[in-house]
Design an enzyme around this catalytic site. Structure first.
Site, PDB file in Angstrom:
ATOM      1  N   CYS A  79      67.505  27.119 100.604  1.00  0.00           N
ATOM      2  CA  CYS A  79      68.108  25.426  99.788  1.00  0.00           C
ATOM      3  C   CYS A  79      69.107  24.669 100.503  1.00  0.00           C
ATOM      4  O   CYS A  79      68.986  23.679 100.979  1.00  0.00           O
ATOM      5  CB  CYS A  79      68.554  25.709  98.590  1.00  0.00           C
ATOM      6  N   HIS A 171      63.976  29.974  96.284  1.00  0.00           N
ATOM      7  CA  HIS A 171      65.594  31.181  96.748  1.00  0.00           C
ATOM      8  C   HIS A 171      64.744  32.771  96.534  1.00  0.00           C
ATOM      9  O   HIS A 171      65.516  32.924  95.341  1.00  0.00           O
ATOM     10  CB  HIS A 171      66.422  30.526  95.720  1.00  0.00           C
ATOM     11  N   GLU A 173      66.816  35.053  96.888  1.00  0.00           N
ATOM     12  CA  GLU A 173      68.391  36.271  97.047  1.00  0.00           C
ATOM     13  C   GLU A 173      67.644  36.271  95.247  1.00  0.00           C
ATOM     14  O   GLU A 173      68.811  37.433  94.905  1.00  0.00           O
ATOM     15  CB  GLU A 173      69.038  35.574  97.171  1.00  0.00           C
TER      16      GLU A 173
END
Lengths: 196, 294
Positions: A79, A171, A173
Site C-alpha cells: 500500500c 494488506h 499483514e
C-alpha cells in the site's frame, strides 16, 4: 537470514508478527545503519507522505537504495510501501519516494475510505484466491517492461514484481494468509546468496 | 465480490495510522501545514478545543463546506467531529466521504444518554475513553478506534497520562483474570464478556488506541508512546503555538523515535513558545470535557 521492517510509521508490527510466524528473524529498521543488518526490507502500510518524509529526513532512502543497488537487499512494499517504492506517483512527484519500481502509481485509486473493500483476488502462481484488503489503496497505472503483474483488479495491477522488488496495493499483514510473505522470504534468500 | 465498510476494513484504516500524529486543523492552510509536517491524518473542525473552552457556547460539527475544502486540499485521510449521539451530523459526513468520524466529547453532546449506533455506518468511527469500561462500551457500539480522552484544549498532558495509565493497568489486570472473575468483571464494567475475553487473549484492545487531550510538545508525544499509545492526536498544541510547522514536524519525529532520547533532544531544542495552557487541576467539574460521556 534477517528480514527488516521499516518502522517509521504504519502497521509494521503486523508485518513483523507475520514474518516471525514463518520462523524468520525480524529486525525493525528506523536508522540507516540498521539497513545493513537485513537481507529483505518490508515497507509497511501507513501514510506514504509521512513514511517518505521521515525516510529522507533520517537518511534511510540513501541506505536502502545503496544496499538494493548492490544486489544485497530485496524490498516489499504494501500500500503506502508500494507508493514509496514506485518510480512515478501520479500528480504528486514532489512526494519523497525511492523511485526503484518501474511503475506509475495512482494514490487512493479506489476513492476515499468508504470505497475501501475486501475481496478474493486471483494471484498468478497461487492455486486458490488470496483474500485481499484494500484500504485507501493505490493502483498501478503504468508498468515498465521488466515489471511482472501478479494480480490485477478492474482499476489496474495491484500486485507486481520486478526482480528483487515486490509490491502490493493490499494488506496481507492484516490477515492470516502468509503466502505473499512466503514469496518475499524466498526473494530475500536470493539477496543473501549475493552476499557470499 | 468486493465488500465495503466491513469491520476489518474500518479497523484496518486505524491500523495504518499507528506510529503517527493526527492534527486538529480549522482552515485549509493549516491542513496543508499538517500534511507538510507529516501528519497521518487531519481532524477538520471549526474551533480547536482551546477556543471552544475559552469562548464557551454550544460546539457543533464543523460547516460541511469547510470539511469539503480540506478534503480537496490534502491527499491524506480527513477526519471530522460530530456531537455525541448526533446521528444526522454523522450521516452528512458519511455522505461526503470523510474517512473517519470522531464522535467527540469536545463538542457539546447532542444526546446525553445514547451514543451513535456506529455499526450502521460504512465509514469508521473513533471515540474517547478514560478507562477500559468506556473503551469497550464504545467498541460494542461499533467504534473502530479508541483515543484516551485526556483534557482537551488545556495543553496539560496529565489527564491523558492518567487515562492511558488506568486503561493499561486494567488490561494487565484482565490478562491474569480467571474465567469466573472475568464474568463478574464484565458485569462491573458494563461490557460484553466476549469482548473482555478478547482483551484478555490479546493483552490489548481489539482496536487501535491513540492518546489525546493536552499533548503540546514532542516530549509529551513520546511520553504517551512510552505508556503504550499506538499514536497521538494533537489538538490545540500545534496551531496555538508560536511557530506551528517546526513544532508539528518535531512531534511527528518524536512519535516515531519516542524511545530515542538523542532524536528527542534534537527535535525539541529551539522550538518557539508552546501554547500557554491551563493546569487541568484548576478546572471545575463542569468545565471538564472528559466527563461529558461515560
Amino acid at each position: 537470514m534477517t528480514i527488516g521492517v521499516l518502522a517509521l510509521q504504519g502497521d509494521f508490527r503486523e508485518h513483523m508478527n507475520m514474518i516471525r510466524s514463518l520462523g524468520v528473524q525480524v529486525q525493525l529498521v528506523r536508522f540507516p545503519e540498521e539497513v545493513a543488518l537485513v537481507n529483505g526490507l518490508i515497507i509497511p502500510g501507513g501514510e506514504s507522505t509521512t513514511i517518505g518524509k521521515l525516510m529522507v529526513k533520517y537518511g534511510l532512502d540513501k541506505a536502502i537504495i545503496e544496499r538494493f543497488t548492490a544486489g544485497r537487499l530485496a524490498l516489499y512494499g504494501t500500500c503506502a510501501g508500494m507508493i514509496v517504492l514506485a518510480r512515478n506517483i501520479e500528480g504528486n512527484e514532489s512526494q519523497p519516494h525511492l523511485g526503484l519500481l518501474d511503475v506509475t502509481v495512482r494514490r487512493n485509486a479506489f476513492g476515499r475510505q468508504k470505497e475501501s473493500s475486501e475481496e478474493d483476488l486471483d494471484v498468478e502462481g497461487l492455486d486458490t484466491p488470496f483474500h485481499a484488503l484494500f484500504i485507501r489503496g493505490p493502483v498501478i497505472v503504468r508498468t515498465g517492461p521488466s515489471v511482472k503483474v501478479l494480480a490485477k483488479v478492474a482499476e489496474g495491477p495491484v500486485y507486481v514484481q520486478q526482480g528483487m522488488l515486490l509490491a502490493s496495493s493490499f494488506h496481507p499483514e492484516l490477515g492470516r494468509d502468509t503466502r505473499v510473505h512466503q514469496r518475499f522470504v524466498r526473494l530475500s534468500e536470493q539477496s543473501l546468496n549475493q552476499e557470499v | 465480490m468486493a465488500e465495503i465498510g466491513t469491520t476489518r476494513i474500518k479497523r484496518g484504516l486505524a491500523e495504518m495510522f499507528k506510529g503517527g500524529v493526527i492534527m486538529d486543523v480549522t482552515t485549509v492552510d493549516q491542513a496543508r501545514i499538517a500534511e507538510e509536517a507529516g501528519a497521518v491524518s487531519v481532524m477538520a473542525l471549526e474551533r480547536i478545543p482551546a477556543d471552544i473552552r475559552k469562548e464557551g457556547g454550544v460546539a457543533r460539527a464543523a460547516d460541511p463546506g469547510l470539511v469539503e475544502q480540506i478534503m480537496e486540499a490534502v491527499s491524506i485521510p480527513v477526519m471530522a467531529k460530530v456531537r455525541i449521539g448526533h446521528i444526522s451530523e454523522a450521516r452528512i459526513l458519511e455522505h461526503m466521504g470523510v474517512d473517519f468520524i470522531d464522535e467527540s466529547e469536545v463538542l457539546t453532546p447532542a444526546d446525553v444518554v445514547y451514543h451513535i449506533d456506529k455499526w450502521q455506518f460504512k465509514i469508521p468511527f473513533v471515540c474517547g475513553a478514560r478507562n477500559l469500561g468506556e473503551a469497550l462500551r464504545r467498541i460494542s457500539e461499533g467504534a473502530a478506534m479508541i483515543r484516551t480522552k485526556g483534557e482537551p484544549g488545556t495543553g496539560d498532558v496529565s489527564e491523558a497520562v492518567t487515562h492511558m495509565r488506568v486503561l493499561m493497568n486494567e488490561i494487565r489486570k484482565v490478562q491474569s483474570m480467571p474465567e469466573d472473575e472475568l464474568v463478574v468483571e464484565a458485569k462491573d464494567l458494563g461490557v460484553n464478556v466476549d469482548l473482555l475475553r478478547e482483551v484478555r487473549t490479546l493483552g490489548r484492545l481489539p482496536v487501535v488506541n491513540f492518546a489525546a487531550g493536552g499533548i503540546a510538545t514532542p516530549a509529551d508525544a513520546a511520553l504517551m508512546m512510552t505508556l503504550g499509545a499506538d499514536g497521538v492526536f494533537v489538538g490545540s498544541g500545534i496551531f496555538k503555538s508560536a511557530d506551528p510547522l517546526p513544532r508539528a514536524k518535531a512531534i511527528v519525529a518524536a512519535t516515531t523515535y519516542w524511545d530515542d532520547p538523542k532524536v528527542l533532544f534534537e527535535v525539541s531544542k529551539g522550538l518557539k513558545e508552546g501554547m500557554s495552557g491551563i493546569d487541568a487541576r484548576t478546572l471545575v467539574e463542569l468545565d471538564k470535557m472528559q466527563v461529558r460521556d461515560s
